[in-house]
Design a protein around this motif. Sequence first.
Motif, PDB file in Angstrom:
ATOM      1  N   ASN A 195      -1.618   7.392   6.222  1.00 13.61           N
ATOM      2  CA  ASN A 195      -2.790   6.693   5.700  1.00 13.61           C
ATOM      3  C   ASN A 195      -2.659   5.183   5.881  1.00 13.61           C
ATOM      4  O   ASN A 195      -3.625   4.503   6.233  1.00 13.61           O
ATOM      5  CB  ASN A 195      -3.019   7.034   4.228  1.00 13.61           C
ATOM      6  N   THR A 196      -1.473   4.673   5.652  1.00 12.09           N
ATOM      7  CA  THR A 196      -1.236   3.236   5.802  1.00 12.09           C
ATOM      8  C   THR A 196      -1.377   2.820   7.260  1.00 12.09           C
ATOM      9  O   THR A 196      -1.999   1.801   7.564  1.00 12.09           O
ATOM     10  CB  THR A 196       0.156   2.868   5.260  1.00 12.09           C
ATOM     11  N   ARG A 231       0.824  -1.209   0.000  1.00 15.91           N
ATOM     12  CA  ARG A 231       0.000   0.000   0.000  1.00 15.91           C
ATOM     13  C   ARG A 231       0.858   1.259   0.000  1.00 15.91           C
ATOM     14  O   ARG A 231       0.502   2.269  -0.582  1.00 15.91           O
ATOM     15  CB  ARG A 231      -0.933   0.011   1.209  1.00 15.91           C
ATOM     16  N   LEU A 232       2.013   1.198   0.639  1.00 15.00           N
ATOM     17  CA  LEU A 232       2.912   2.358   0.667  1.00 15.00           C
ATOM     18  C   LEU A 232       3.476   2.688  -0.702  1.00 15.00           C
ATOM     19  O   LEU A 232       3.819   3.838  -0.977  1.00 15.00           O
ATOM     20  CB  LEU A 232       4.074   2.113   1.634  1.00 15.00           C
ATOM     21  N   GLY A 233       3.583   1.686  -1.561  1.00  9.19           N
ATOM     22  CA  GLY A 233       4.140   1.921  -2.892  1.00  9.19           C
ATOM     23  C   GLY A 233       5.562   2.453  -2.801  1.00  9.19           C
ATOM     24  O   GLY A 233       6.365   1.976  -2.001  1.00  9.19           O
ATOM     25  N   GLN A 249       4.311  14.174   0.978  1.00  8.78           N
ATOM     26  CA  GLN A 249       3.462  13.125   0.409  1.00  8.78           C
ATOM     27  C   GLN A 249       3.828  11.759   0.996  1.00  8.78           C
ATOM     28  O   GLN A 249       2.974  10.887   1.149  1.00  8.78           O
ATOM     29  CB  GLN A 249       3.523  13.111  -1.127  1.00  8.78           C
ATOM     30  N   HIS A 250       5.093  11.577   1.362  1.00  8.05           N
ATOM     31  CA  HIS A 250       5.512  10.304   1.945  1.00  8.05           C
ATOM     32  C   HIS A 250       5.019  10.165   3.381  1.00  8.05           C
ATOM     33  O   HIS A 250       4.630   9.074   3.806  1.00  8.05           O
ATOM     34  CB  HIS A 250       7.032  10.148   1.866  1.00  8.05           C
ATOM     35  N   ALA A 291       1.385   9.303   3.033  1.00  2.00           N
ATOM     36  CA  ALA A 291       1.206   7.897   2.649  1.00  2.00           C
ATOM     37  C   ALA A 291       1.425   6.987   3.858  1.00  2.00           C
ATOM     38  O   ALA A 291       0.662   6.032   4.074  1.00  2.00           O
ATOM     39  CB  ALA A 291       2.170   7.528   1.527  1.00  2.00           C
ATOM     40  N   THR A 320       6.770   4.964  -1.433  1.00  2.00           N
ATOM     41  CA  THR A 320       7.123   5.521  -0.120  1.00  2.00           C
ATOM     42  C   THR A 320       7.875   4.507   0.721  1.00  2.00           C
ATOM     43  O   THR A 320       8.682   4.885   1.577  1.00  2.00           O
ATOM     44  CB  THR A 320       5.846   6.003   0.613  1.00  2.00           C
TER      45      THR A 320
END
Length: 186
Positions: free
Chosen positions: A133-134, A47-49, A126-127, A130, A51
Amino acid sequence: MTRHRDCGELPPVVALLTKPLPRRPLELILTRLVRQFVERRPELIERLGPTAQVPIAVVPTDLPHAFIVNLDGPRSRIDVVASDQATRAAARIEGPLLILLGLFDGSYDGDAAFFARDIAIEGATQHVLALRNTLEEADLTPAEFAGLSGNLAEIVNRRTGEALGLARRMLGAPAADTHGTPEHGR
């Protein structure tokens, strides 16, 4: 970074006592815990992609140390560095330790803590978003992070919650309400 208030900060004597402690043992323990956690919950790293490969500094303002978090699958690690050496991270989140722990375990809402100036964020935000949110989606508990389950997990979660609640009350940190959002307007 300017924070609005000093509530919830550990007494300065704690920073003084922890400054000479060796960082390497803590680093090894935290890295092992995070690698085991990532192995148990790989969907969070997915989910972090991108990041997951970005170092994020978590800087407790009331301790002399910072934590550089890298959540890159089996290469995940947490480096413990002096607070002023946390500059190699792409993003930085800073605040009192109790508030930062509350963000991790869901006791505090990251947006509310940011807008109340209990925490500060800089760099590639943005990181940090992320990661936030995770973590919110993961609904983590201290026991889950440590790999505990069953009755032991219940005891650890309850006792950790009680200890953190007591510490927050004693140090004037915002209280978490029943929905996990800090009560800033006390």
